[in-house]
Enzyme design. Structure first.
Site, PDB file in Angstrom:
ATOM      1  CE  LYS A   1      -4.448   1.130   0.378  1.00  0.00           C
ATOM      2  NZ  LYS A   1      -5.611   0.429  -0.177  1.00  0.00           N
TER       3      LYS A   1
HETATM    4  N1  LIG Z   1     -11.035   2.759  -5.559  1.00  0.00           N
HETATM    5  C1  LIG Z   1     -10.838   1.466  -5.344  1.00  0.00           C
HETATM    6  O1  LIG Z   1     -10.784   0.653  -6.264  1.00  0.00           O
HETATM    7  C2  LIG Z   1     -10.685   0.932  -3.938  1.00  0.00           C
HETATM    8  C3  LIG Z   1     -10.261  -0.403  -3.778  1.00  0.00           C
HETATM    9  C4  LIG Z   1     -10.186  -0.932  -2.489  1.00  0.00           C
HETATM   10  C5  LIG Z   1     -10.526  -0.150  -1.412  1.00  0.00           C
HETATM   11  N2  LIG Z   1     -10.917   1.130  -1.597  1.00  0.00           N
HETATM   12  C6  LIG Z   1     -11.268   1.905  -0.405  1.00  0.00           C
HETATM   13  O2  LIG Z   1     -12.551   2.515  -0.586  1.00  0.00           O
HETATM   14  C7  LIG Z   1     -12.602   3.732   0.165  1.00  0.00           C
HETATM   15  C8  LIG Z   1     -13.068   4.826  -0.767  1.00  0.00           C
HETATM   16  O3  LIG Z   1     -12.150   4.907  -1.860  1.00  0.00           O
HETATM   17  P1  LIG Z   1     -12.510   5.651  -3.207  1.00  0.00           P
HETATM   18  O4  LIG Z   1     -11.622   5.092  -4.246  1.00  0.00           O
HETATM   19  O5  LIG Z   1     -13.969   5.676  -3.405  1.00  0.00           O
HETATM   20  O6  LIG Z   1     -11.977   7.109  -2.859  1.00  0.00           O
HETATM   21  P2  LIG Z   1     -12.460   8.492  -3.495  1.00  0.00           P
HETATM   22  O7  LIG Z   1     -11.383   9.442  -3.193  1.00  0.00           O
HETATM   23  O8  LIG Z   1     -12.900   8.309  -4.901  1.00  0.00           O
HETATM   24  O9  LIG Z   1     -13.762   8.840  -2.624  1.00  0.00           O
HETATM   25  C9  LIG Z   1     -13.723   9.012  -1.245  1.00  0.00           C
HETATM   26  C10 LIG Z   1     -15.030   9.682  -0.825  1.00  0.00           C
HETATM   27  O10 LIG Z   1     -15.075   9.791   0.598  1.00  0.00           O
HETATM   28  C11 LIG Z   1     -15.482  11.117   0.917  1.00  0.00           C
HETATM   29  N3  LIG Z   1     -15.021  11.455   2.258  1.00  0.00           N
HETATM   30  C12 LIG Z   1     -13.770  11.700   2.684  1.00  0.00           C
HETATM   31  N4  LIG Z   1     -13.786  11.967   3.996  1.00  0.00           N
HETATM   32  C13 LIG Z   1     -15.077  11.897   4.389  1.00  0.00           C
HETATM   33  C14 LIG Z   1     -15.731  12.090   5.625  1.00  0.00           C
HETATM   34  N5  LIG Z   1     -15.048  12.414   6.704  1.00  0.00           N
HETATM   35  N6  LIG Z   1     -17.076  11.931   5.670  1.00  0.00           N
HETATM   36  C15 LIG Z   1     -17.770  11.601   4.566  1.00  0.00           C
HETATM   37  N7  LIG Z   1     -17.194  11.394   3.362  1.00  0.00           N
HETATM   38  C16 LIG Z   1     -15.869  11.558   3.285  1.00  0.00           C
HETATM   39  C17 LIG Z   1     -14.882  11.963  -0.176  1.00  0.00           C
HETATM   40  O11 LIG Z   1     -15.499  13.235  -0.280  1.00  0.00           O
HETATM   41  C18 LIG Z   1     -15.185  11.093  -1.387  1.00  0.00           C
HETATM   42  O12 LIG Z   1     -16.515  11.252  -1.806  1.00  0.00           O
HETATM   43  C19 LIG Z   1     -11.197   3.975   0.733  1.00  0.00           C
HETATM   44  O13 LIG Z   1     -11.181   3.562   2.081  1.00  0.00           O
HETATM   45  C20 LIG Z   1     -10.315   3.056  -0.110  1.00  0.00           C
HETATM   46  O14 LIG Z   1      -9.195   2.593   0.590  1.00  0.00           O
HETATM   47  C21 LIG Z   1     -11.016   1.693  -2.840  1.00  0.00           C
END
Ligand SMILES: NC(=O)c1ccc[n+]([C@@H]2O[C@H](COP(=O)([O-])OP(=O)(O)OC[C@H]3O[C@@H](n4cnc5c(N)ncnc54)[C@H](O)[C@@H]3O)[C@@H](O)[C@H]2O)c1
Length: 322
Positions: A102
Site C-alpha cells: 500500500k
Molecule cells: N477505488 C478502489 O478501487 C478501492 C479499492 C479498495 C478499497 N478502496 C477503499 O474505498 C474507500 C473509498 O475509496 P474511493 O476510491 O472511493 O476514494 P475516493 O477518493 O474516490 O472517494 C472518497 C469519498 O469519501 C469522501 N469522504 C472523505 N472523507 C469523508 C468524511 N469524513 N465523511 C464523509 N465522506 C468523506 C470523499 O469526499 C469522497 O466522496 C477507501 O477507504 C479506499 O481505501 C477503494
C-alpha cells in the site's frame, strides 16, 4: 487503538486459531520493505511545497505485491503499514497470486491543481520507480487517486523502464486498463451486500441504505443499489450530506456532482450533518470513505441501533473491536 495495532492484534488472533509457529507469525507481522520519500514540487505560484510519500511492501511470498496509492492529509506510516498487511491477507484469502502493499502521499488533493497533482505523482514515481514493477509491486488507485493518477505513474515509470502498462492497474482503458475496473470495487460492495442480505432471506430491492463517501466506491455502490431497486436514503461526502426518506435519485445526484463537484445544493433531498450519516436510521449502512469509522463494539451496538446491517467491504477492514 490505531490501524496498525488493530490489524496486528487481529492477525495474532487468526494466527493462534491457525496454530502458526510464533517465529512465522513474527515474520509475517514485519513488512518486507518500507519506503518513505520526500517529494518536493514547484506549486503553480512558483513556491516550493514538500510532501512525504510512502510505499510499504508487506509480503511477496505468493506473488508480486499489490495495493492502492492514497492521497489524503491523514496518510501516515502506521495506517499504510496496516493496509499493506491487509492486502496480503486479502489476496491470499481470495487465492489471487499476489502479495500485499500500500502507498500514499500525505496531501489534500482538493487543495492541489491538476498540474500540481501531476508533478507530485511524477516526483513520487521517480523516487520509487526502481522498487515497483510488474514482478515486484503493482500500484492501483485508492482514496484521492484515480485512473488519471495511474496514467501519470505509468508514463513516468515508462521513461525509466520502457513502455510498461502493466506497472499499474486502474489505468484508463485507452492505456490498457480493464473494462469494468472503475466500477469494480463498488460492484464488489454490492455483491457483498447481496450475499449478506441473502443470509437473512432478504434482497436489495425495497431496502433503505445509508452510504458514507460518494467517490469512486460510494457513487458506484449507490448507482448499482439504485438500479437494483434499493433506496439510498442518505449519502455524505467531504462537502456535506443529504437525506431523502423516499430515496435519493442517484442518477440525478451523479449529474449534479459531475457539474458542481459537490453534494451541496442538490434539490432532491434535505441537507444533514455529515456526522449523522453513520447513525442515520436505515436498513443497511455502507461506509465508503476512510477506514476506522467503526471503532468500538459498544459504540456500534449503541449507535447503529436503528441500522439492521452494515456491509463493510475491503475499505474498512481494521476493526479494533473483534
Ligand atoms: N477505488 C478502489 O478501487 C478501492 C479499492 C479498495 C478499497 N478502496 C477503499 O474505498 C474507500 C473509498 O475509496 P474511493 O476510491 O472511493 O476514494 P475516493 O477518493 O474516490 O472517494 C472518497 C469519498 O469519501 C469522501 N469522504 C472523505 N472523507 C469523508 C468524511 N469524513 N465523511 C464523509 N465522506 C468523506 C470523499 O469526499 C469522497 O466522496 C477507501 O477507504 C479506499 O481505501 C477503494
Amino acid at each position: 487503538m490505531n490501524a496498525l495495532a488493530a490489524t496486528n492484534r487481529n492477525f495474532r488472533l487468526a494466527s493462534r486459531l491457525l496454530g502458526l509457529d510464533s517465529k512465522l507469525e513474527k515474520s509475517l507481522l514485519i513488512p518486507f520493505r518500507e519506503i518513505k520519500v520526500e517529494c518536493t514540487i514547484p506549486k503553480d505560484d512558483g513556491t516550493l511545497a514538500t510532501y512525504v510519500g510512502f510505499r510499504i511492501q508487506h509480503d511477496n511470498a505468493r506473488g508480486p505485491m499489490k495495493g492502492g496509492i492514497r492521497y489524503h492529509p491523514e496518510v501516515e506510516p502506521d495506517e499504510v503499514n496496516a493496509l499493506a498487511q491487509l492486502m496480503t491477507w486479502k489476496t491470499a484469502v481470495a487465492d489471487i497470486p499476489y502479495g500485499g502493499a500500500k502507498g500514499g502521499i500525505g496531501c489534500n488533493p482538493r487543495d492541489l491543481s491538476k498540474s500540481e497533482l501531476e508533478r507530485l505523482t511524477r516526483v513520487f514515481t521517480q523516487k520509487i520507480h526502481d522498487l515497483i514493477g510488474i514482478h515486484t509491486d503493482v500500484p492501483a488507485p485508492d482514496m484521492g487517486t484515480n485512473a488519471q493518477t495511474m496514467a501519470w505513474i505509468l508514463d513516468e515509470y515508462s521513461k525509466f523502464h520502457g513502455h510498461s502498462p502493466a506497472v499499474v492497474t486502474g489505468k484508463p482503458i485507452d492505456l490498457g486498463g480493464s473494462l469494468g475496473r472503475e466500477a469494480a470495487t463498488g460492484r464488489g460492495v454490492v455483491y457483498a451486500t447481496e450475499a449478506l442480505l441473502a443470509e437473512y432471506g432478504k434482497s436489495i430491492k425495497g431496502m433503505t441504505f445509508g452510504i458514507q463517501g460518494f467517490g469512486n466506491v460510494g457513487s458506484w455502490a449507490s448507482r448499482l443499489i439504485h438500479e437494483k431497486g434499493g433506496k439510498v436514503i442518505a449519502v455524505s461526502d467531504i462537502t456535506g450530506a443529504l437525506k431523502n426518506p423516499n430515496g435519493i435519485d442517484i442518477p440525478e445526484l451523479l449529474k449534479h456532482k459531475e457539474a458542481t463537484g459537490s453534494l451541496k445544493s442538490f434539490n432532491g433531498g434535505d441537507s444533514m450533518d455529515p456526522n449523522e450519516l453513520l447513525v442515520h436510521e436505515c436498513d443497511v449502512l455502507i461506509p465508503c470513505a476512510l477506514g476506522g469509522v467503526l471503532n468500538r463494539l459498544g459504540s456500534i451496538a449503541e449507535h447503529l441501533g436503528p441500522i439492521n446491517y452494515c456491509a463493510v467491504c475491503c475499505m474498512l477492514p481494521y476493526f479494533d473491536f473483534i
